[in-house]
Design an enzyme around this catalytic site. Structure first.
Site, PDB file in Angstrom:
ATOM      1  N   ARG A  20       0.831  -1.214   0.000  1.00 56.57           N
ATOM      2  CA  ARG A  20       0.000   0.000   0.000  1.00 56.57           C
ATOM      3  C   ARG A  20       0.861   1.258   0.000  1.00 56.57           C
ATOM      4  O   ARG A  20       0.612   2.191  -0.767  1.00 56.57           O
ATOM      5  CB  ARG A  20      -0.953   0.009   1.198  1.00 56.57           C
ATOM      6  CG  ARG A  20      -2.055  -1.034   1.088  1.00 56.57           C
ATOM      7  CD  ARG A  20      -2.932  -1.052   2.311  1.00 56.57           C
ATOM      8  NE  ARG A  20      -2.128  -1.362   3.492  1.00 56.57           N
ATOM      9  CZ  ARG A  20      -2.488  -1.104   4.738  1.00 56.57           C
ATOM     10  NH1 ARG A  20      -3.642  -0.526   5.004  1.00 56.57           N
ATOM     11  NH2 ARG A  20      -1.708  -1.433   5.746  1.00 56.57           N
ATOM     12  N   ASN A  38      -6.153  -2.723   1.926  1.00 54.01           N
ATOM     13  CA  ASN A  38      -6.139  -4.175   2.034  1.00 54.01           C
ATOM     14  C   ASN A  38      -7.563  -4.687   2.130  1.00 54.01           C
ATOM     15  O   ASN A  38      -8.427  -4.033   2.726  1.00 54.01           O
ATOM     16  CB  ASN A  38      -5.384  -4.618   3.291  1.00 54.01           C
ATOM     17  CG  ASN A  38      -3.884  -4.489   3.159  1.00 54.01           C
ATOM     18  OD1 ASN A  38      -3.340  -4.401   2.067  1.00 54.01           O
ATOM     19  ND2 ASN A  38      -3.198  -4.484   4.294  1.00 54.01           N
TER      20      ASN A  38
END
Length: 91
Positions: A20, A38
């Site tokens: 990320r 996520n």
């Protein structure tokens, strides 16, 4: 060049490897807007928009991911522009 918005699900070893944060950094480098998060099923979801060539560059990058990731699948679809400003990591 026209702006486009893309939505992707990225599978493989993509959680717990800095995916990320690396995606946010790459999106910032490419001057794209959007978000990354996520998912409970182990995938990462990404929505981003910007100039078409830059947006497609992030799509290609997602197929590789950061150094410690092992990307096995990327599903991408175009969607209507969302009017997103900035790029954030969602929790």
């Amino acid at each position: 060049m026209a702006r486009i918005c893309l939505h992707a699900y990225v599978g493989g070893r993509v959680q717990g490897v800095g995916f990320r944060q690396a995606t946010r950094e790459e999106a910032d480098r490419l001057e794209l807007d959007g978000w990354v998060r996520n998912l409970d099923d182990g995938r990462v979801e990404v929505v981003w928009e910007g100039e078409e060539d830059r947006a497609k560059a992030l799509e290609r990058w997602l197929g590789r991911g950061p150094r410690h990731a092992e990307v096995s699948a990327v599903e991408v679809e175009q969607m209507p522009l969302q009017g997103i400003a900035g790029f954030v990591v969602r929790r």
